[in-house]
Design a protein around this motif. Structure first.
Motif, short mmCIF file in Angstrom:
data_model
loop_
_atom_site.label_atom_id
_atom_site.label_comp_id
_atom_site.label_asym_id
_atom_site.label_seq_id
_atom_site.Cartn_x
_atom_site.Cartn_y
_atom_site.Cartn_z
N VAL A 140 1.72 39.64 8.88
CA VAL A 140 0.55 39.91 8.05
C VAL A 140 -0.16 38.58 7.74
N GLN A 141 -1.42 38.49 8.11
CA GLN A 141 -2.19 37.28 7.83
C GLN A 141 -2.17 37.00 6.33
N GLY A 142 -1.83 35.76 5.98
CA GLY A 142 -1.81 35.36 4.58
C GLY A 142 -0.54 35.73 3.83
N ASP A 143 0.46 36.29 4.50
CA ASP A 143 1.71 36.67 3.84
C ASP A 143 2.75 35.58 4.07
N ALA A 144 3.57 35.33 3.06
CA ALA A 144 4.59 34.29 3.14
C ALA A 144 5.63 34.54 4.22
N HIS A 145 5.77 35.79 4.67
CA HIS A 145 6.77 36.12 5.68
C HIS A 145 6.23 36.11 7.11
N ALA A 146 4.98 35.76 7.28
CA ALA A 146 4.39 35.72 8.62
C ALA A 146 4.88 34.50 9.38
N GLY A 147 5.13 34.68 10.67
CA GLY A 147 5.51 33.57 11.52
C GLY A 147 6.37 34.02 12.68
N VAL A 148 6.45 33.16 13.68
CA VAL A 148 7.24 33.45 14.88
C VAL A 148 8.73 33.38 14.55
N THR A 149 9.11 32.41 13.71
CA THR A 149 10.51 32.28 13.30
C THR A 149 10.68 32.85 11.90
N VAL A 150 11.90 33.17 11.56
CA VAL A 150 12.24 33.83 10.31
C VAL A 150 11.70 33.06 9.10
N LYS A 151 11.24 33.80 8.09
CA LYS A 151 10.67 33.20 6.88
C LYS A 151 11.42 33.62 5.61
N HIS A 152 12.27 34.62 5.69
CA HIS A 152 13.04 35.04 4.52
C HIS A 152 14.01 33.91 4.17
N ARG A 153 14.03 33.52 2.91
CA ARG A 153 14.74 32.31 2.48
C ARG A 153 16.20 32.29 2.91
N SER A 154 16.92 33.40 2.71
CA SER A 154 18.33 33.40 3.08
C SER A 154 18.52 33.24 4.58
N ARG A 155 17.62 33.81 5.35
CA ARG A 155 17.71 33.71 6.81
C ARG A 155 17.35 32.29 7.28
N VAL A 156 16.40 31.66 6.60
CA VAL A 156 16.02 30.29 6.94
C VAL A 156 17.20 29.35 6.69
N ARG A 157 17.91 29.56 5.56
CA ARG A 157 19.08 28.73 5.26
C ARG A 157 20.15 28.87 6.34
N ALA A 158 20.33 30.08 6.85
CA ALA A 158 21.35 30.33 7.87
C ALA A 158 20.97 29.74 9.22
N ASP A 159 19.71 29.94 9.64
CA ASP A 159 19.23 29.44 10.94
C ASP A 159 17.71 29.55 10.99
#
Length: 180
Positions: free
Chosen positions: A32-51
């Motif tokens: 979603v344009q303008g959403d914090a979770h948009a992107g090719v790689t994971v954006k959810h905080r817990s998932r970013v911490r993992a990989d």
């Protein structure tokens, strides 16, 4: 199978609930344009911490409004966008659709279901006891997640409340949705 979009939402920050919008724009391969979770790689905080390099299978979060009706009958007051979903639908049991199902949203946008949202403890901070209503167990004792489905954007486009949702099932054999 068809349904209807009843609410769309986005938020440019990582907050629990999202802000309802008159329309959202889905971007192919991003979310979603303008959403914090948009992107090719994971954006959810817990998932970013993992990989932080893992692919973003959670670009768009969808919930069927019938869940809110069920929660209201159990004494909870939850409105569309409260649980952080980008698209709220009515008329489709999203949780029963198989992995790989494509949903045409409006005239142009298409998303593909990747899995189930796993509810987290933040849900009880929103409303005490709500997490227990969103995570149950089936007859085999396996967890059942009811907090919506996650998808990736296959084709971009604008999505608005009132837009139709058209379902295209993947080829058989179907795989049930699991937590992503």
């Amino acid at each position: 199978m068809t349904g209807t979009v009843i609410r769309v939402a986005r938020d440019d920050e990582h907050r629990f609930s999202k802000a309802p919008q008159p329309a959202i724009t889905l971007l192919a391969g991003l979310g979603v344009q303008g959403d914090a979770h948009a992107g090719v790689t994971v954006k959810h905080r817990s998932r970013v911490r993992a990989d932080p390099t893992q692919p973003n299978l959670r670009q768009v979060h969808l919930i069927h409004a019938e869940l809110f009706d069920d929660l209201a009958a159990r004494g909870f007051h939850v409105q569309p966008a409260d649980l952080g979903e980008n698209v709220t639908t009515r008329g489709l049991n999203l949780l029963a659709l198989p992995r790989g199902t494509r949903l045409a949203l409006g005239t142009d946008a298409v998303v593909e279901l990747t899995g189930l949202r796993n509810p987290c403890a933040q849900i009880d901070a929103f409303q005490p006891g709500l997490l227990k209503e969103l995570v149950g167990q089936d007859e085999a004792g396996q967890p059942v997640f009811r907090a919506g489905v996650m998808a990736v954007v296959c084709q971009g486009g604008e999505v608005c409340p009132g837009d139709p949702v058209e379902v295209t099932l993947p080829p058989e054999p179907h795989e049930r949705l699991v937590r992503v």
